[in-house]
Design a protein around this motif. Structure first.
Motif, mmCIF file in Angstrom:
data_model
loop_
_atom_site.group_PDB
_atom_site.id
_atom_site.type_symbol
_atom_site.label_atom_id
_atom_site.label_comp_id
_atom_site.label_asym_id
_atom_site.label_seq_id
_atom_site.Cartn_x
_atom_site.Cartn_y
_atom_site.Cartn_z
ATOM 1 N N SER A 1 -12.957 -2.485 14.945
ATOM 2 C CA SER A 1 -14.357 -2.062 14.971
ATOM 3 C C SER A 1 -14.523 -0.717 14.294
ATOM 4 N N LEU A 2 -13.692 0.237 14.667
ATOM 5 C CA LEU A 2 -13.764 1.576 14.095
ATOM 6 C C LEU A 2 -13.576 1.544 12.585
ATOM 7 N N ASN A 3 -12.503 0.923 12.139
ATOM 8 C CA ASN A 3 -12.173 0.936 10.723
ATOM 9 C C ASN A 3 -13.207 0.192 9.887
ATOM 10 N N THR A 4 -13.752 -0.894 10.428
ATOM 11 C CA THR A 4 -14.731 -1.669 9.664
ATOM 12 C C THR A 4 -16.057 -0.940 9.552
ATOM 13 N N MET A 5 -16.442 -0.194 10.576
ATOM 14 C CA MET A 5 -17.666 0.601 10.469
ATOM 15 C C MET A 5 -17.525 1.668 9.387
ATOM 16 N N GLN A 6 -16.357 2.271 9.293
ATOM 17 C CA GLN A 6 -16.120 3.243 8.224
ATOM 18 C C GLN A 6 -16.103 2.550 6.858
ATOM 19 N N PHE A 7 -15.522 1.361 6.810
ATOM 20 C CA PHE A 7 -15.418 0.626 5.557
ATOM 21 C C PHE A 7 -16.787 0.223 5.012
ATOM 22 N N VAL A 8 -17.652 -0.321 5.858
ATOM 23 C CA VAL A 8 -18.940 -0.797 5.340
ATOM 24 C C VAL A 8 -19.851 0.359 4.965
ATOM 25 N N THR A 9 -19.752 1.482 5.659
ATOM 26 C CA THR A 9 -20.595 2.629 5.309
ATOM 27 C C THR A 9 -19.948 3.508 4.245
ATOM 28 N N GLY A 10 -18.610 3.455 4.152
ATOM 29 C CA GLY A 10 -17.887 4.348 3.243
ATOM 30 C C GLY A 10 -17.791 5.763 3.760
ATOM 31 N N GLN A 11 -18.187 5.988 5.019
ATOM 32 C CA GLN A 11 -18.254 7.340 5.559
ATOM 33 C C GLN A 11 -17.399 7.491 6.810
ATOM 34 N N LEU B 1 -20.344 7.032 18.186
ATOM 35 C CA LEU B 1 -19.902 7.826 17.043
ATOM 36 C C LEU B 1 -21.108 8.215 16.205
ATOM 37 N N GLY B 2 -21.137 9.477 15.781
ATOM 38 C CA GLY B 2 -22.214 9.941 14.923
ATOM 39 C C GLY B 2 -21.746 10.055 13.486
ATOM 40 N N PHE B 3 -22.384 9.288 12.592
ATOM 41 C CA PHE B 3 -22.069 9.331 11.171
ATOM 42 C C PHE B 3 -23.081 10.210 10.437
ATOM 43 N N PRO B 4 -22.776 10.617 9.204
ATOM 44 C CA PRO B 4 -23.709 11.468 8.454
ATOM 45 C C PRO B 4 -25.103 10.850 8.356
ATOM 46 N N GLU C 1 -2.950 7.500 4.438
ATOM 47 C CA GLU C 1 -3.906 8.547 4.802
ATOM 48 C C GLU C 1 -5.084 7.991 5.597
ATOM 49 N N GLU C 2 -5.482 6.755 5.299
ATOM 50 C CA GLU C 2 -6.567 6.163 6.082
ATOM 51 C C GLU C 2 -6.102 5.863 7.501
ATOM 52 N N GLY C 3 -4.855 5.424 7.625
ATOM 53 C CA GLY C 3 -4.298 5.216 8.954
ATOM 54 C C GLY C 3 -4.262 6.495 9.765
ATOM 55 N N VAL C 4 -3.924 7.614 9.118
ATOM 56 C CA VAL C 4 -3.928 8.911 9.796
ATOM 57 C C VAL C 4 -5.339 9.257 10.265
ATOM 58 N N GLN C 5 -6.316 9.111 9.395
ATOM 59 C CA GLN C 5 -7.694 9.457 9.748
ATOM 60 C C GLN C 5 -8.187 8.660 10.943
ATOM 61 N N SER D 1 -13.756 17.268 11.990
ATOM 62 C CA SER D 1 -13.893 18.102 10.788
ATOM 63 C C SER D 1 -14.907 17.483 9.838
ATOM 64 N N PRO D 2 -15.831 18.290 9.299
ATOM 65 C CA PRO D 2 -16.837 17.758 8.376
ATOM 66 C C PRO D 2 -16.190 17.090 7.162
ATOM 67 N N GLN D 3 -16.754 15.962 6.747
ATOM 68 C CA GLN D 3 -16.252 15.216 5.589
ATOM 69 C C GLN D 3 -17.378 15.090 4.571
ATOM 70 N N THR D 4 -17.066 15.295 3.313
ATOM 71 C CA THR D 4 -18.063 15.174 2.250
ATOM 72 C C THR D 4 -17.619 14.103 1.272
ATOM 73 N N GLY D 5 -18.511 13.168 0.972
ATOM 74 C CA GLY D 5 -18.195 12.105 0.015
ATOM 75 C C GLY D 5 -17.963 10.780 0.720
#
Length: 367
Positions: A200-210, A239-242, A324-328, A349-353
């Motif tokens: 769930s976590l990884n797929t939410m990041q994947f579809v948003t790219g954030q 979880l709060g995304f940008p 690195e994605e596994g670490v994040q 930590s704030p992430q940009t991009g």
């Protein structure tokens, strides 16, 4: 055993990457070895097991010889096998660091099951070991290689749903066996969050790219249930995304099998149900043009994963889902556990991009 998809014949073995599969459990037997038989760019050259007899039994069933079987004690003998260019680590989470290090020291590229380790600190050591040895490391996030998940990602990122506001994902299953390694903290590092909630976590990041900016979580560990003496039964996290996007993640080892992802925008929504099994994924997209259920060519998730990593090895490219994605993801899961423990919001930590921890996009079926 899964049906073999109607795919083109694999390339000659001399043009493919040989893998050693490390760990001969249910996933290897029922998914990985059958998948490699449909792979275009990979094949199984060796097996590594805790039990030599078990390895030899697997070898006979899958067209290998006894000379292709190694134990954990003889693992380093793979250094002499030029036909073994990569290893796939399919072991309990706490054993990943040891075997990734051993593989990297032999100069073998590493495909490692998720989660990458048991926490962010050990995951970083895995990345460092592969970087220092000059070998590629890929985290086995199979859902980032399916056409359904890519169609969901494109619907989100193309603006077809309008500005995304909410995401919701549930991944739950009932774990009945109190002796299962997934319920042992020393082996698993945690409960359902690290095992199924990570999808769930990884797929939410994947579809948003954030990446999320903060988390707020709670967990439950029922008293008197022998299954949950060491790990939690359930976790719920916000979880709060940008941009003010809020996501809800729920995962459990004590709830009926559920695997869903929903994304809600100003102008539409999408639903994946089921979202995470090995096959039979569902995808429904609703936007200003109506509701549709896209169809895709037949494929095997693990074959796509094998093929991508093999192509990266042959072409010297960074994998789409590197270490690195596994670490994040461990950084975020560690924060979820901290929030559940303290009852406080944990800021990251704030992430940009976008796609900050990803490499070369994979080839996709039908394209």
């Amino acid at each position: 055993m899964p049906q073999k998809p109607d795919l083109p014949a694999p390339k000659p073995r001399s043009e493919r990457v040989g893998f050693a599969l490390v760990g001969l459990g249910k996933l290897t037997a029922e998914q990985l070895i059958p998948a490699v038989r449909t792979s275009q760019d990979a094949y199984v050259a060796a097996l590594v097991s805790s039990e030599e007899d078990k390895g030899e039994e697997f070898a006979r069933a899958f067209d290998l010889t006894e000379q292709d079987v190694y134990t954990y004690d003889t693992f380093e003998q793979l250094a002499d096998r030029d036909d073994v260019q990569a290893v796939y680590i399919v072991l309990p989470n706490s054993k990943h660091l040891e075997f990734v290090r051993r593989a990297a020291q032999m100069g073998k590229h590493v495909l490692c099951e998720k989660p990458l380790s048991v926490n962010a600190g050990q995951a970083r050591q895995i990345v460092d070991a592969c970087r220092e040895a000059g070998v590629l490391l890929m985290t086995a996030y199979r859902c980032q290689y399916t056409p359904e998940h890519w169609a969901a990602r494109e619907a989100v990122q193309s603006g077809a749903l309008g500005r995304v506001k909410l995401l919701d994902s549930i991944h739950a299953q009932v774990e009945d066996d109190p002796e299962a390694w997934r319920l042992k903290r020393a082996l698993a590092g945690g409960g359902p969050l690290l095992d199924v909630g990570i999808y769930s976590l990884n797929t939410m990041q994947f579809v948003t790219g954030q990446e999320p900016e903060w988390v707020f979580a709670a967990q439950h560990q029922p008293a008197g249930d022998l299954r949950f003496r060491e790990v939690e039964e359930s976790v719920s996290a916000m979880l709060g995304f940008p941009g003010g996007v809020i996501a809800n993640l729920q995962t459990s080892y004590g709830a009926y099998n559920t695997a869903t992802l929903r994304v809600m925008g100003e102008d539409g929504s999408l639903l994946m149900d089921p979202a995470f099994p090995y096959g039979g994924l569902g995808l429904e997209i609703t936007d200003q043009n109506g509701t549709r259920q896209p169809a895709f060519p037949e494929y095997n998730q693990f074959s796509l994963e094998f093929d991508h990593f093999a192509q990266c090895i042959q072409q010297g490219r960074a994998p789409w889902t590197p270490g690195e994605e596994g670490v994040q993801d461990h950084v975020i899961m560690d924060a979820i556990y901290e929030s559940a423990r303290t009852g406080q919001v944990v800021r990251l930590s704030p992430q940009t991009g976008t796609d900050l921890y990803r490499g070369t996009p994979p080839e996709r079926p039908g394209q």
